[in-house]
Design an enzyme around this catalytic site. Structure first.
Site, mmCIF file in Angstrom:
data_model
loop_
_atom_site.group_PDB
_atom_site.id
_atom_site.type_symbol
_atom_site.label_atom_id
_atom_site.label_comp_id
_atom_site.label_asym_id
_atom_site.label_seq_id
_atom_site.Cartn_x
_atom_site.Cartn_y
_atom_site.Cartn_z
ATOM 1 N N HIS A 92 -7.347 -6.018 0.821
ATOM 2 C CA HIS A 92 -6.156 -5.208 1.082
ATOM 3 C C HIS A 92 -5.391 -5.687 2.316
ATOM 4 O O HIS A 92 -4.376 -5.110 2.675
ATOM 5 C CB HIS A 92 -6.603 -3.745 1.301
ATOM 6 C CG HIS A 92 -5.526 -2.727 1.119
ATOM 7 N ND1 HIS A 92 -5.018 -2.387 -0.116
ATOM 8 C CD2 HIS A 92 -4.868 -1.949 2.029
ATOM 9 C CE1 HIS A 92 -4.110 -1.446 0.031
ATOM 10 N NE2 HIS A 92 -3.977 -1.165 1.313
ATOM 11 N N SER A 115 0.834 -1.202 0.000
ATOM 12 C CA SER A 115 0.000 0.000 0.000
ATOM 13 C C SER A 115 0.873 1.257 0.000
ATOM 14 O O SER A 115 1.599 1.505 -0.961
ATOM 15 C CB SER A 115 -0.966 -0.047 1.189
ATOM 16 O OG SER A 115 -1.972 0.924 1.049
ATOM 17 N N ASP A 145 -10.302 -5.653 -3.296
ATOM 18 C CA ASP A 145 -9.746 -4.597 -2.453
ATOM 19 C C ASP A 145 -10.587 -3.328 -2.613
ATOM 20 O O ASP A 145 -10.654 -2.746 -3.702
ATOM 21 C CB ASP A 145 -8.291 -4.350 -2.895
ATOM 22 C CG ASP A 145 -7.540 -3.372 -2.020
ATOM 23 O OD1 ASP A 145 -8.174 -2.474 -1.431
ATOM 24 O OD2 ASP A 145 -6.307 -3.486 -1.950
#
Length: 294
Positions: free
Chosen positions: A265, A150, A226
């Site tokens: 995620h 991320s 996600d």
């Protein structure tokens, strides 16, 4: 700059060290994790990988939930898990939201006051830790790679693209691939750099890949389930388009973005594909003849 070992945890024949030190770059105490595979515990100099964590995280998240250690032990690779921002230096409002300030350093050197005083995470990773860790532990200073998740995926990609001579390879899980065009990046970059959007481009993988001259062999995994991908916070398709326009191949042995059906995620996603990423880096870091069975 000595490191203090606060705990030693046995893991897959190696050791996970929970470390702290006084950072000259950040100007305060910082914590990190370092996994040493059995080869390093025995005294051999081993290659190593930085794992950069995401928003809200510390150096503990990847070490405790990423499931990298088994593959790292087999390959004889160490993994360093630094923190995501300064912790002791505090400014008014730096903990007011989860996506800016504390735990959200974005792996950049801030240029806007007051953050420019201590938010120097790029220098902390690529200079201070990069140089200091091999001096105190059994790490090969000439064989270093980088990966992240991320915000940390953004960090891994940009630090690699800015300093390809320092890193043998790069990979990312659900990276923020085009921060100048997503809400997370726009908020952070305004706070760390001000309103000069041309300056923002120096910290954006999609912009940096346009002028990258070397080969590009990058592994990226993104989950189709996600929510941040669906909300256009990650924008891997922009990175792919920019790489293709710059003449870089897509797919295996190029910019390889794998869209993993239904994955989200979280660290459930990361741990599922962790071994693939370690194996990706071993292609560049270590001879396959040195692998051991566990």
């Amino acid at each position: 700059m000595p490191f203090e070992t606060n705990a030693t945890v046995a893991s897959f024949g190696g050791q996970l060290l929970k470390l702290s030190h006084n950072s000259t770059v950040i100007g305060s105490k910082m914590s990190l994790n370092l996994y040493l595979p059995p080869q390093a515990v025995s005294g051999a100099k081993v290659p190593w990988i930085f794992y950069l964590a995401g928003l809200t995280c510390t150096g503990d998240n990847g070490a405790e939930k990423g499931f990298f250690q088994q593959s790292a032990a087999k390959s004889g690779v160490a993994i360093a898990y630094p923190d995501t921002s300064p912790r002791e230096s505090r400014y008014e409002g730096d903990d007011a939201s989860w996506d800016f300030g504390r735990a959200a350093g974005f792996y950049v050197n801030a240029t806007k006051a007051p953050y420019s005083e201590t938010y120097k995470m790029e220098n902390y990773i690529t200079n201070e830790l990069y140089d200091a860790l091999p001096k105190e532990f059994s790490l090969d200073p000439a064989r270093v790679s980088i990966m992240g998740h991320s915000m940390g995926g953004h960090g891994a990609l940009t630090l690699y693209l800015k300093s390809p001579q320092k890193f043998k390879s790069v990979s990312a899980f659900a990276p923020i691939s085009n921060p100048i065009n997503c809400p997370w990046g726009q908020k952070a970059f305004t706070g760390y750099f001000g309103d000069d959007k041309e300056a923002w481009k120096k910290h954006d993988a999609t912009e940096l890949v346009k002028t990258h001259k070397g080969t590009l062999d990058v592994l990226i995994d993104v989950g189709t389930g996600d929510n941040f991908y669906k909300q256009k916070q990650l924008l891997p398709e922009n990175l792919e388009a920019a790489a293709k326009d710059a003449g870089h191949p897509l797919g295996p042995n190029g910019l390889n973005v794998r869209y993993q059906e239904d994955y989200d995620h979280s660290y459930y996603f990361i741990s599922t594909f962790a071994s693939d990423h370690v194996e990706h880096h071993t292609k560049f870091l270590i001879s396959q003849s040195n692998l051991i069975d566990l």
